[in-house]
Design an enzyme around this catalytic site. Structure first.
Site, mmCIF file in Angstrom:
data_model
loop_
_atom_site.group_PDB
_atom_site.id
_atom_site.type_symbol
_atom_site.label_atom_id
_atom_site.label_comp_id
_atom_site.label_asym_id
_atom_site.label_seq_id
_atom_site.Cartn_x
_atom_site.Cartn_y
_atom_site.Cartn_z
ATOM 1 C CD GLU A 62 -1.723 -2.393 1.578
ATOM 2 O OE1 GLU A 62 -0.523 -2.625 1.864
ATOM 3 O OE2 GLU A 62 -2.627 -3.247 1.693
ATOM 4 C CG PHE A 124 -9.390 -9.775 11.433
ATOM 5 C CD1 PHE A 124 -8.139 -10.182 11.894
ATOM 6 C CD2 PHE A 124 -9.642 -9.787 10.073
ATOM 7 C CE1 PHE A 124 -7.164 -10.596 11.005
ATOM 8 C CE2 PHE A 124 -8.653 -10.199 9.179
ATOM 9 C CZ PHE A 124 -7.416 -10.612 9.648
ATOM 10 C CD GLN A 125 -7.079 -7.368 7.720
ATOM 11 O OE1 GLN A 125 -7.999 -7.097 6.950
ATOM 12 N NE2 GLN A 125 -5.939 -7.905 7.308
ATOM 13 C CE LYS A 174 -17.070 -6.663 4.324
ATOM 14 N NZ LYS A 174 -16.426 -7.927 4.744
ATOM 15 C CG MET A 486 22.831 11.928 1.971
ATOM 16 S SD MET A 486 24.035 13.046 1.198
ATOM 17 C CE MET A 486 23.052 13.742 -0.129
#
Lengths: 584, 193
Positions: A62, A124-125, A174, A486
């Site tokens: 993501e 969940f999640q 949802k 760097m």
């Protein structure tokens, strides 16, 4: 497709599911591509996607989706859209959102959320993504009813693009996606945008500013990202040309004022050209246009441009006097302000000052390395310079963060806006590859080069599969020096060459590309460079070049963090890349 | 120095977090924050007192305005304003020693709002120093202060009409009036000279 479009046409109120409303609203906002990754809480939305003429680019992580939406926005000027599921999907977006926030990029992120009835139960999640992203978004929404989806999405688009742009997140439960509501695109229009109430650009201030500009002997114009955001390139050019003012660029300003323009001095700041920093320190007037006096640009506030009056033209009142106290602030849209300012400026002879800047270049003047004899070593500077030459400066270049980013800024001369895509404020490694993908999706007709270091590339290398799946013609240049370059450079200069944890073992990038079905080649000498670059450009499909460059090269000049702009570290004389005027 | 801001914010979940988070991000300590409904439907009024550098006022106000849910911000540090705080103070007092507390309450123009066999509750409004004065003298006597609940500061400009109020009254529709309003806010305008 036309049937689908008419079915969900934006102007026809109809009863749709929340998921359908989401896509219909995006369509109404002009969205044609989104970058995302499905998951449980966003599945209703994905289920409805097939009914809409919107291209979905499936990413591999993501963070990639957020950077792609960001690169898409930077390349096109449109709002980029990223979509992810709840929980880990949402948290993976955060780095990308923060990157966009720091660089004021218009972006809308949509995340699924667990159903309203279990919200707050550690389902969940489930994650409080609106809470997490509060400091890294311009605004965010938690939407728990289907009716609220269209107004929230439309408001998000307005907020993302207006004023000082930035990312907006819309978290949709949802059950809101599954429920149905009347979709009425027009009725979901947000209330009219009101500019920040502290914008302040009175006639009196304009006249004071004009007087300062007219009477200045050693003015410098500082060109920042705001020129791009306000589409004020033409106005800035008029100002510089009419008043003969030399222009210094910020990193994100590169491209907003043509690099080949005689008044363009080059980049300022930590790795800026010595004469630009010198001119700033000697100036009696700075005209800062759409820039924020970032610490990488000013060195240290106490010693910054001590002789200069400062005019700050900026849309965000919170930036005024934040890092550098200014004498006159013209707080408003840069384009509007300059349109009002220009009639007050009849013209001026600036030749003496321009001549003295030219003289100050001295032996440091020429970065052009094309005449250097081939010593058998391949330097990153060669790669940047030759890429610029071969692509005639016309490619869109997405860079990562670190040494190669600074070399790109120094050696690839951008004449056109939206051709350099780089993470300036947050300095996000792993940005280049996904941002380059976003840029290519936004502007498929443009040649796109992704330039990344061997370190940063590995952070988001999984997106090679996205390139393959989406059949994108992207050229990738890995500047491979075997170090986190760097950081190694800082260790060399400031930590007594204690190269702790910076040597880097990498996979064979050409084989890695091959494993993804992407062609590639390694380049070890400058002699192979041009031929390989041309091969990449002509190849039908993505192409990766692994440039094995000098390992312990450093970016010069360098102003150590917290030092004054004139206290710079110069390239040591024995270095083969010493720049002399004869190189011209 | 102490900065006092009055902000009108949308009456929605999460707005308090956004405002508070702004101060946290700037590493500024909020001394007191009061929120309640205002005269505007759908908007709450906040009085925020924060300890920050003298120059911080402009940036805080500008940053508050960048929050989507903030409608109006007034920086009233150093301007003529009425400030009040409400405190409820529970004091240990029985039938023998409660008359002394009554006298003190009288002097401070406070009210006794609850009386129990072993304690009583005082309600006092006023400026911070007055409330602290009462708590101090209560502690000096044998009556122990058991609990203190203070509302935090509420502040309102004296005689000043916000631009929005003027607009509602139909006064500030012309540009000159709007300019005047900005001049009236000169303390918070961008001072650069």
């Amino acid at each position: 497709m036309t049937q689908d479009e008419s079915e969900f046409h934006a102007v026809n109120p109809a009863r749709l599911t929340g998921a359908e409303i989401l896509w219909a609203t995006l369509l109404g906002e002009g969205v044609t591509e989104v970058f995302g990754y499905p998951g449980g809480a966003i599945l209703p939305a994905y289920d409805a996607l097939r009914k809409f003429p919107i291209r979905h680019i499936l990413v591999r992580h993501e963070q990639g989706a957020a950077h792609m939406a960001d690169g898409y926005a930077r390349a096109s000027g449109k709002v980029g859209v990223a979509i992810a599921t709840s929980g880990p999907g949402a948290t993976n977006l955060v780095t990308g959102i923060a990157t966009a926030m720091m660089d004021s990029i218009p972006m809308v992120c949509i995340t699924g959320q667990v159903s309203g009835k279990v919200l707050g139960t550690d389902a969940f999640q489930e994650i409080d993504i609106t809470g997490i992203t509060l400091p890294v978004t311009k605004h965010n929404f938690l939407v728990s009813r289907a009716e609220e989806i269209a107004p929230a999405i439309r408001a998000a688009f307005q907020i993302a693009q207006s004023g000082r742009p930035g990312p907006v997140l819309v978290d949709i439960t949802k059950d809101a996606q599954q429920a149905s509501a009347i979709f009425d695109f027009a009725a979901a229009q947000p209330r009219a945008y009101t500019p920040h109430p502290m914008l302040h650009c009175t006639n009196q201030r304009l006249h004071e500013a004009a007087e300062l500009i007219r009477s200045a002997q050693r003015p410098v114009l500082l060109a920042g990202h705001g020129i791009l955001q306000a589409r004020a390139g033409e106005q800035v050019r008029s100002l510089a040309e009419r008043m003969q003012i030399p222009v210094g660029m910020t990193l994100l300003g590169l491209g907003t004022f043509p690099a080949s323009h005689p008044l363009n001095m080059g980049m300022m700041g930590m790795h800026g050209e010595s004469w630009v920093n010198h001119a700033i320190q000697e100036a009696d007037l700075l005209i800062a246009c759409g820039m924020r006096f970032d610490d990488r640009v000013i060195g240290t506030p106490a010693t910054y441009a001590p002789k200069a009056k400062k005019i700050h033209i900026e849309i965000d009142p919170a930036e005024i006097n934040k890092n550098i106290p200014v004498d006159i602030a013209l707080v408003g849209d840069l384009r509007d302000v300059l349109e009002q300012l220009l009639p007050l400026l009849p013209g001026r002879d600036g030749s003496a000052w321009l001549r003295s800047i030219e003289e100050s270049k001295g032996t440091a003047a020429v970065r052009d390395i094309r005449n250097l004899p081939d010593s058998g070593h391949l330097y990153a500077a060669h790669v940047m310079h030759d890429l610029w030459r071969i692509t005639e400066g016309r490619a869109i270049v997405a860079t990562d963060v670190g040494q190669h980013q600074m070399w790109e800024a120094q050696y690839y001369h951008h004449d056109h806006p939206r051709t350099l895509i780089t993470s300036g404020g947050l300095g996000t490694m792993g940005f280049a590859l996904p941002a380059g993908i976003g840029a290519k999706v936004a502007r498929p007709d443009q040649e796109v080069w992704v330039i990344a270091g061997d370190g940063g590339f590995q952070m988001t290398a999984a997106e090679l599969a996205t390139i393959k799946q989406e059949k994108l013609k992207i050229n990738i240049a890995i500047i491979n020096n075997g170090y986190l370059g760097m950081v190694r450079q800082w260790q060399e200069f400031f930590y007594e060459r204690n190269y702790e944890s910076t040597p880097l073992v990498s996979p064979d990038f050409v084989k890695l590309a091959d494993a993804h079905g992407i062609a590639g080649a390694a380049v070890r000498t400058r002699a192979e460079l041009e031929q390989t670059v041309q091969r990449a450009r002509e190849h039908d499909g993505a192409f990766l070049i692994n440039f094995l460059v000098e390992q312990e090269d450093s970016v010069y000049p360098m102003i150590p963090a917290g030092s004054a702009l004139h206290e710079m570290i110069r390239r040591p004389d024995q270095n083969p890349l010493i720049e002399t005027p004869q190189d011209q | 120095m102490l900065h006092t801001f009055v902000a009108y914010v949308e009456d929605k979940p999460g707005v308090l977090t956004r405002v508070a988070s702004l101060f946290r991000r700037l590493n500024i300590n909020i001394i007191s924050l009061t929120v309640g409904r205002s005269e505007r439907t759908g908007y709450s009024r906040m009085t925020i007192v924060a300890d920050a550098s003298d120059q911080a006022g402009h940036r805080i106000r500008a940053s508050l305005y960048k929050l989507e849910d903030v409608a109006e911000v007034d920086d009233i540090s150093g301007v003529s304003a009425v400030t009040r705080e409400l405190a409820l103070i529970k004091v240990a007092a029985n039938v023998e020693n409660r008359s002394g507390v009554f006298e003190l309450a009288e002097v401070f123009r406070a009210r006794i709002v609850d009386l129990a066999p072993e304690s009583l509750m005082i309600e006092i409004t006023g400026v911070e120093s007055k409330i602290e004065g009462l708590i101090q003298v209560l502690n000096e006597k044998e009556n122990r202060v058991l609990e203190v609940c203070r509302s935090g500061k509420m502040t309102m400009r004296r005689g000043h009409h916000t631009s929005r109020v003027l607009r509602a009254m139909g006064v500030a529709s012309e540009p000159p009036a709007a300019n005047d309003a900005y001049k009236g806010d000169e303390s918070q305008a961008i001072h650069l000279e």
